[in-house]
Design an enzyme around this catalytic site. Sequence first.
Site, PDB file in Angstrom:
ATOM      1  N   CYS A 391       0.743  -1.203   0.004  1.00  0.00           N
ATOM      2  CA  CYS A 391       0.002  -0.053  -0.214  1.00  0.00           C
ATOM      3  C   CYS A 391       0.758   1.320  -0.042  1.00  0.00           C
ATOM      4  O   CYS A 391       0.391   2.287  -0.548  1.00  0.00           O
ATOM      5  CB  CYS A 391      -0.968  -0.155   1.273  1.00  0.00           C
ATOM      6  SG  CYS A 391      -1.852   1.618   1.311  1.00  0.00           S
ATOM      7  N   HIS A 557      -2.425   3.726   5.836  1.00  0.00           N
ATOM      8  CA  HIS A 557      -2.709   4.205   4.535  1.00  0.00           C
ATOM      9  C   HIS A 557      -2.237   5.739   4.259  1.00  0.00           C
ATOM     10  O   HIS A 557      -2.119   6.181   5.223  1.00  0.00           O
ATOM     11  CB  HIS A 557      -4.376   3.981   4.596  1.00  0.00           C
ATOM     12  CG  HIS A 557      -4.826   4.248   3.123  1.00  0.00           C
ATOM     13  ND1 HIS A 557      -4.191   3.828   2.079  1.00  0.00           N
ATOM     14  CD2 HIS A 557      -5.656   5.211   2.605  1.00  0.00           C
ATOM     15  CE1 HIS A 557      -4.931   4.041   0.938  1.00  0.00           C
ATOM     16  NE2 HIS A 557      -5.751   5.079   1.378  1.00  0.00           N
ATOM     17  N   ASN A 577      -8.664  10.442  -0.192  1.00  0.00           N
ATOM     18  CA  ASN A 577      -8.428   9.097   0.122  1.00  0.00           C
ATOM     19  C   ASN A 577      -8.019   8.497  -1.379  1.00  0.00           C
ATOM     20  O   ASN A 577      -9.221   8.441  -2.241  1.00  0.00           O
ATOM     21  CB  ASN A 577      -9.361   8.325   0.792  1.00  0.00           C
ATOM     22  CG  ASN A 577      -9.277   6.934   0.790  1.00  0.00           C
ATOM     23  OD1 ASN A 577      -8.357   6.409   0.350  1.00  0.00           O
ATOM     24  ND2 ASN A 577     -10.132   6.129   1.715  1.00  0.00           N
TER      25      ASN A 577
END
Length: 922
Positions: A391, A557, A577
Amino acid sequence: MEEMGAKFSLEQQWTCKQCTLINPGRNSTCSACGHRKQSTATWTCRVCDSRNPQTLVLCNSCGSDKGVARNADSNGKQWTCPRCTLTNPWNRSVCSACQFEPSIVVSNSVKASESEGTSSSQRIYPNLSLELHPTIAQQSSEGLKCPNCQSLLYDNIGVHCTVCHSPCPEEGFKPRPFPKSSIPSVSKGPLTDNWGCSQCTFVNESSNSVCAVCGSDRGVEAKPGTLREDTDSTGPGAVDSGWSCTTCTLVNPINTAVCSACGAKNDLAVDDGEIERASPTASPRKAMQRQQSINSESRRIRDEKQAKEQWINIVQYCKSTKIEFVDDSFPPTDKSLYFEPRHSEHPRVTDWRRPENIKAFRGGHGTTSIPLAVFRNPRPDDIMQGVLGDCWFLSAMAVLGERPELLEKILITREINKEGAYQVRLCKDGKWTIILVDDLLPCDHHGQPVYSQARRQQLWVPLIEKAMAKLHGCYQALTAGRCIEGLQTLTGAPCESFVLHEPQNPTSDAEAIDKDMIWAQLLSCRSAGFLMGASCGGDTKPEEEDLFAAVGLQTHHAYSVLDVKDVHGVRLVRLRNPWGRFSWTGDWSDGSSLWNPELRYDLMALGSEEGVFWMSLEDFMKYFDSVDVCKIRKGWAEARVNGCFPTFAGPPAKIALVNVFNTTEVDFCLFQEGVRGKSEGNKALLDLSIIVCRTSSDTTNPKPLSLVCHSKRQVKSNVSCSGILEEGTYMIVCSAFNHWQLLEASGNEAMGASFVKGLVGEELFPSYVLTIHSSRAVMVDQVPMTDYSLADSLLHLATTKGKRHEGIEGVTCYYMAQGIAGLIVVAENRRPDHHLLVECNCSESFNVVSSRGVLMTTDCVPPLHKQILILLTQLEGTDGFAVSHKLSFRVITGNGYGEYGAHNHNPQLTPELYGLHSARPL
């Protein structure tokens, strides 16, 4: 008779132009450096009676051929070329140097030979169409150099110098450059008595018969491509017709191994402008390596051009043999997936398929109206993560997705090709690398991609991910990381990170968090147009993840930072996001009651469906750990140099000297070899640091004059610092210390013992890459580090940035522990007639390495000297550490040990440590 004999003996000797050693006349090469003796044989021109070097084919004065007899019809008349000022014989219709063809009447340009007493006259030339400006002609005779930095101005007249950016002479005029195949041999022209060396471009006095720099004879013709016209063409100093010496800038024939001017080796084979390591026995001049920073975009275009040649050969071979490309260096097998083969009843990867055979790229049912493409106006939300825990890397790509043009520059092959060969350009550990991959992608038994992919039938995500996996050994090597590492790898630009709250396990040198400073940094980065990614919940525990999910945030994240605004005293941050599936639901979210219609309209607070939202600075600092900043800037230049860290027991380390010609903003980044993809037993990182000091222009023995800037000393893969440098010369000292520790050291007094004992293998001397990014082009040299360079630079750092303690008049102790992953203690004795006896006790420190081998030391500092008493550095970057010190000192009339020397220290200084810890004069 004795005087005559002495004179005769002296005439038989010759002085080496490389190292200035006086050699016997019988030697054809220098006995010290091997440089060839310059030829002194001459021949007499039969036309104008001038003497010329034996190596010259045409006469330097009149241009007549060496073997041509005097032409009675010419009467010795000559004419001067208006372009290069070369004097040509009367019977030549074109200039013998630059092939210029005159085309109109030129007054007073035909010279009569003084020996024959003929007066000047006029002559009509049938093709003359241009009369050169006198100032430009004068610049031509002087080698067309910048009056400020002496760089070549061959195609810069009327603009600004590409190196120092100072205005060039005669604003608005830009002459046609000479052809590369016929650079003129500059002779004494009508407007100047100086002459420019055709070999190294140095402008010599008229009284010199040979060049003062390279020793070439005055009349030697230039080799093709002698003058550098484009430093960005193929590498640092490279031109199409040869290679440019990084020491003296002479362009040599491509088939020569050493420079014919200074004897330096051809380092054109060194990749990407990196500087090869100098021999330990090399002289300072030979060891010095030079390169000019080049525009980052020009470098990318050059790299792409070179890489495409390889790609074309592969594609043509595949077409001729009617096969598809398979990369045998990263084959479609388990070793490209894992560190070790995995055995499972339900393996995820069962097959490797090309895109046209993958169901996801065929619409799921085998049909789709959208053809495959590498790029289709990429967006951050195109990225779809697979089962791989990368990620951090995909988030970095999503941050770049805010500017699609940056993403498209990563892939060199931007169009689909049936052969399945693609090239990706990435920057690993500070070094640009071109990675060749095929388009075979790991799939499961359903024919679906196991790892990442992109929406809308695009291949850029899986191709870049595969190149990244190949670069580090396998796909498994990509698990776990930080966004900043991805940004550095994808862009090669300077990156830095600032934390938003105190870490869970703070170290002894942790800095306090200042909310106002965080806000100022966000505003500054936004104003500069930098890319920013914010890490959300990177250090959260599993039981805390529900708290983040309750407010619409994803842990572990990275979010893109889009904007920062101060709205009526409320500090707001706008984020995205990348996956777009979750959005903030707290204060100042789209559904918050804090918005009024005007503010909502002005700030476009209507993007939660796409993962875009606003939040206050307080909430931002509560839920996010850090902000990673990527300093993407147009028009900046870069230089990258290699080196090894100083150890005083291994190969000689180097110092980078940066010559700045105008006030310039500069970023310095120091990289060590990363641990990603390495085995568990070989993952130790060094404590890196950069110290930048102003110095004199003496390249043989640079000494720091004042501290300019420095990085933190950190056990990380890279560190950086930045500053605005005024015109001058600066020395950059790169260092690391914790690798000097013996592996078998125990926890007693030997815990820090003997940095240098047993360091004999090359693998124990880790290398680094130093990158220099600048708003204007700079010149970078590398010279050997002297015995006291490291000590002097550390002394400047400690005395400038450290804390002071004065207990006795004329005695000052400095200690520095903030931001250097350890401790430096310095004692300064300003008394003219007393020695200083000082004891330093650091026994309460832990997880540190001592430069002295022990944690308790005693030293005797002589009058008017200062000394680094001890240097502690963090041993392991993953564990906490602590440093402490207690000092006791007194002054004595004698030194207590007899004559001052190495035995005035306890423990005694070994020869390897003497340069770092011996007393230095004030």
